[in-house]
Design an enzyme around this catalytic site. Structure first.
Site, PDB file in Angstrom:
ATOM      1  N   LYS A 110     -25.173 -20.881  55.026  1.00 40.38           N
ATOM      2  CA  LYS A 110     -24.937 -22.044  54.150  1.00 40.38           C
ATOM      3  C   LYS A 110     -23.441 -22.246  53.883  1.00 40.38           C
ATOM      4  O   LYS A 110     -23.003 -23.376  53.667  1.00 40.38           O
ATOM      5  CB  LYS A 110     -25.750 -21.929  52.868  1.00 40.38           C
ATOM      6  CG  LYS A 110     -27.244 -22.074  53.184  1.00 40.38           C
ATOM      7  CD  LYS A 110     -28.099 -22.621  52.071  1.00 40.38           C
ATOM      8  CE  LYS A 110     -29.469 -22.981  52.629  1.00 40.38           C
ATOM      9  NZ  LYS A 110     -30.532 -23.093  51.681  1.00 40.38           N
ATOM     10  N   LYS A 195     -34.104 -21.888  62.583  1.00 42.72           N
ATOM     11  CA  LYS A 195     -35.372 -22.031  61.850  1.00 42.72           C
ATOM     12  C   LYS A 195     -35.514 -23.442  61.280  1.00 42.72           C
ATOM     13  O   LYS A 195     -34.518 -24.123  61.023  1.00 42.72           O
ATOM     14  CB  LYS A 195     -35.497 -20.976  60.765  1.00 42.72           C
ATOM     15  CG  LYS A 195     -34.860 -21.341  59.471  1.00 42.72           C
ATOM     16  CD  LYS A 195     -35.160 -20.319  58.396  1.00 42.72           C
ATOM     17  CE  LYS A 195     -34.660 -20.826  57.062  1.00 42.72           C
ATOM     18  NZ  LYS A 195     -35.575 -21.695  56.342  1.00 42.72           N
ATOM     19  N   LYS A 198     -35.744 -27.389  55.237  1.00 45.96           N
ATOM     20  CA  LYS A 198     -35.950 -28.692  54.597  1.00 45.96           C
ATOM     21  C   LYS A 198     -34.655 -29.433  54.312  1.00 45.96           C
ATOM     22  O   LYS A 198     -34.674 -30.638  54.099  1.00 45.96           O
ATOM     23  CB  LYS A 198     -36.830 -28.578  53.353  1.00 45.96           C
ATOM     24  CG  LYS A 198     -36.421 -27.607  52.294  1.00 45.96           C
ATOM     25  CD  LYS A 198     -37.412 -27.646  51.154  1.00 45.96           C
ATOM     26  CE  LYS A 198     -37.848 -26.270  50.697  1.00 45.96           C
ATOM     27  NZ  LYS A 198     -36.747 -25.387  50.304  1.00 45.96           N
TER      28      LYS A 198
HETATM   29  N1  AQP Z   1     -38.939 -22.083  59.112  1.00 47.99           N
HETATM   30  C1  AQP Z   1     -39.676 -21.356  58.294  1.00 47.99           C
HETATM   31  N2  AQP Z   1     -40.757 -20.693  58.767  1.00 47.99           N
HETATM   32  C2  AQP Z   1     -41.529 -19.938  57.926  1.00 47.99           C
HETATM   33  N3  AQP Z   1     -41.272 -19.818  56.602  1.00 47.99           N
HETATM   34  C3  AQP Z   1     -40.209 -20.480  56.099  1.00 47.99           C
HETATM   35  N4  AQP Z   1     -39.690 -20.584  54.871  1.00 47.99           N
HETATM   36  C4  AQP Z   1     -38.596 -21.366  54.895  1.00 47.99           C
HETATM   37  N5  AQP Z   1     -38.383 -21.802  56.136  1.00 47.99           N
HETATM   38  C5  AQP Z   1     -39.361 -21.272  56.917  1.00 47.99           C
HETATM   39  C6  AQP Z   1     -40.272 -19.966  53.680  1.00 47.99           C
HETATM   40  O1  AQP Z   1     -40.607 -21.015  52.775  1.00 47.99           O
HETATM   41  C7  AQP Z   1     -40.335 -20.603  51.423  1.00 47.99           C
HETATM   42  C8  AQP Z   1     -39.429 -21.628  50.789  1.00 47.99           C
HETATM   43  O2  AQP Z   1     -38.170 -21.188  50.657  1.00 47.99           O
HETATM   44  P1  AQP Z   1     -37.028 -21.857  49.801  1.00 47.99           P
HETATM   45  O3  AQP Z   1     -37.380 -23.209  49.340  1.00 47.99           O
HETATM   46  O4  AQP Z   1     -36.637 -20.917  48.729  1.00 47.99           O
HETATM   47  O5  AQP Z   1     -35.823 -21.979  50.761  1.00 47.99           O
HETATM   48  P2  AQP Z   1     -35.553 -21.532  52.209  1.00 47.99           P
HETATM   49  O6  AQP Z   1     -36.126 -20.215  52.537  1.00 47.99           O
HETATM   50  O7  AQP Z   1     -34.063 -21.610  52.386  1.00 47.99           O
HETATM   51  O8  AQP Z   1     -36.324 -22.671  53.010  1.00 47.99           O
HETATM   52  P3  AQP Z   1     -35.730 -23.910  53.774  1.00 47.99           P
HETATM   53  O9  AQP Z   1     -36.870 -24.749  54.194  1.00 47.99           O
HETATM   54  O10 AQP Z   1     -34.777 -23.471  54.815  1.00 47.99           O
HETATM   55  O11 AQP Z   1     -34.950 -24.695  52.627  1.00 47.99           O
HETATM   56  P4  AQP Z   1     -33.417 -25.058  52.534  1.00 47.99           P
HETATM   57  O12 AQP Z   1     -33.125 -25.928  53.713  1.00 47.99           O
HETATM   58  O13 AQP Z   1     -33.301 -25.742  51.237  1.00 47.99           O
HETATM   59  O14 AQP Z   1     -32.640 -23.782  52.566  1.00 47.99           O
HETATM   60  C9  AQP Z   1     -39.764 -19.190  51.534  1.00 47.99           C
HETATM   61  O15 AQP Z   1     -40.811 -18.257  51.354  1.00 47.99           O
HETATM   62  C10 AQP Z   1     -39.247 -19.121  52.943  1.00 47.99           C
HETATM   63  O16 AQP Z   1     -39.192 -17.814  53.456  1.00 47.99           O
END
Ligand code: AQP
Length: 328
Positions: A110, A195, A198
């Site tokens: 990030k 990966k 969102k």
């Molecule tokens: N690509 C993925 N595959 C499987 N699991 C995933 N998680 C995130 N991406 C994947 C799991 O979803 C939950 C949400 O996590 P979060 O909202 O705390 O943020 P994150 O892990 O950083 O998810 P994102 O989608 O990548 O959000 P942004 O873009 O905002 O950083 C967690 O349990 C995560 O492991």
């Protein structure tokens, strides 16, 4: 077992979040004491629009409900409504070595992605996450693969706290990660080496509420190699392998069976079929979203009840923490 997990309101919940986290939560709530949070303070560590934040929080709650999280079985609430999360995060900061935070993959990723906004919150994110988890004396945290490192740090901080302030006795349990065997890391549709996230370009993910036309468009244009055989091989065919995993998880067919079904048929036919599978799977999500959007007061009530239940646990933990740390 007491379970805690959360999702940040930082963008639309996608298939990766569902298959990695939410889907496990739904099963776990049957036999465990589950606490599911919308972790809004975490979402402030990257650029965001304050006018959109409340809408995004409501959307996450609706996604939880549409996925099958039952407010009668699980506690559902918004992190910023229970101030003890911030208090415990501060206290844990004082026992967390900076080096542990600087080596975190998410912090490094990030910091690269938001070069103009490398704020202290981004570095301290895993400490707040540790506070979220430990505040409820959580025993297990169901997440996707990307959060494993943060849960590991949570264990380290629990251990340090117990050694320093609890006569080496277990005050905070050291929580385990729970990850699905498949689906713990769903990859981006536009770059299958990264990966699915969102906060990335919406073309790279399928939101749980995407319209059927949009799902078809995204899957048909998903990045794949120049071959045509539908075969699982993560190194040589990361794109098609990722789509195979999604197909398999949504249909409960084995990858071997899907390979056989599409032998000699090419990527086009496979993607068309996958688009239909995803559209059908997500149909109840779209329907339930419409339903919940008309039940404003029901949805508000869920959060109010959830936050009241969460507060009781959080306040009790913090009373003990303050005493142990010499604050009272
Ligand atoms: N690509 C993925 N595959 C499987 N699991 C995933 N998680 C995130 N991406 C994947 C799991 O979803 C939950 C949400 O996590 P979060 O909202 O705390 O943020 P994150 O892990 O950083 O998810 P994102 O989608 O990548 O959000 P942004 O873009 O905002 O950083 C967690 O349990 C995560 O492991």
């Amino acid at each position: 077992m007491r379970i805690f997990s959360g999702i940040q309101p930082s963008g639309a919940i996608h298939l990766g979040n569902y298959l990695g986290a939410l889907k496990q939560w739904v099963n776990l709530q049957e036999k465990n004491e589950c606490i599911f949070c919308i972790v809004d303070w975490h979402a402030l560590t990257v650029p965001y629009n304050p006018q959109e934040l409340q809408k995004s929080i409501s959307e996450k709650l609706i996604a939880y409900l549409a996925a099958g999280i039952d407010p009668n079985k699980s506690i559902i609430f918004v992190q910023s409504q229970v101030k003890e999360h911030a208090e415990l995060a501060w206290l844990l900061n004082t026992i967390c070595p900076i080096g542990e935070l600087e080596r975190m993959t998410q912090y490094k990723d990030k910091s690269k992605k938001y070069k103009d906004n490398i704020n202290a919150g981004l570095l301290n994110y895993p400490v707040l996450m540790a506070a979220d988890i430990l505040l409820y004396k959580t025993q297990a945290v169901p997440t996707g693969k990307d959060q494993e490192q943060h849960v590991e740090l949570t264990r380290t901080l629990a251990r340090k706290f117990n050694q320093k302030f609890s006569n080496k006795e277990e005050f905070f349990p050291e929580p385990d990660s729970i990850m699905p065997e498949y689906g713990a890391k769903i990859m981006s549709l536009t770059d299958p080496k990264k990966k699915m996230s969102k906060s990335d370009d919406p073309k790279s993910y399928i939101s749980l509420f995407d319209a059927p036309e949009s799902i078809t468009k995204k899957i048909m244009s998903a990045e794949t190699d120049s071959g045509k055989d539908v075969i699982y091989n993560v190194t040589k065919k990361p794109g098609i392998s990722n789509l195979l995993v999604i197909y398999s998880l949504l249909t409960e067919k084995s990858i071997k069976d899907i390979e056989t079904e599409f032998r000699g048929k090419g990527y086009g036919e496979f993607k068309k079929s996958l688009a239909q599978v995803v559209i059908n799977y997500l149909e109840p999500f779209r329907r339930k979203k419409k339903e919940f959007e008309t039940k404003d007061s029901y949805v508000k009530e869920i959060l109010e009840k959830g936050q009241a239940r969460a507060r009781v646990i959080a306040e009790a933990t913090m009373k003990e923490v303050r005493e142990k740390m010499g604050l009272i």
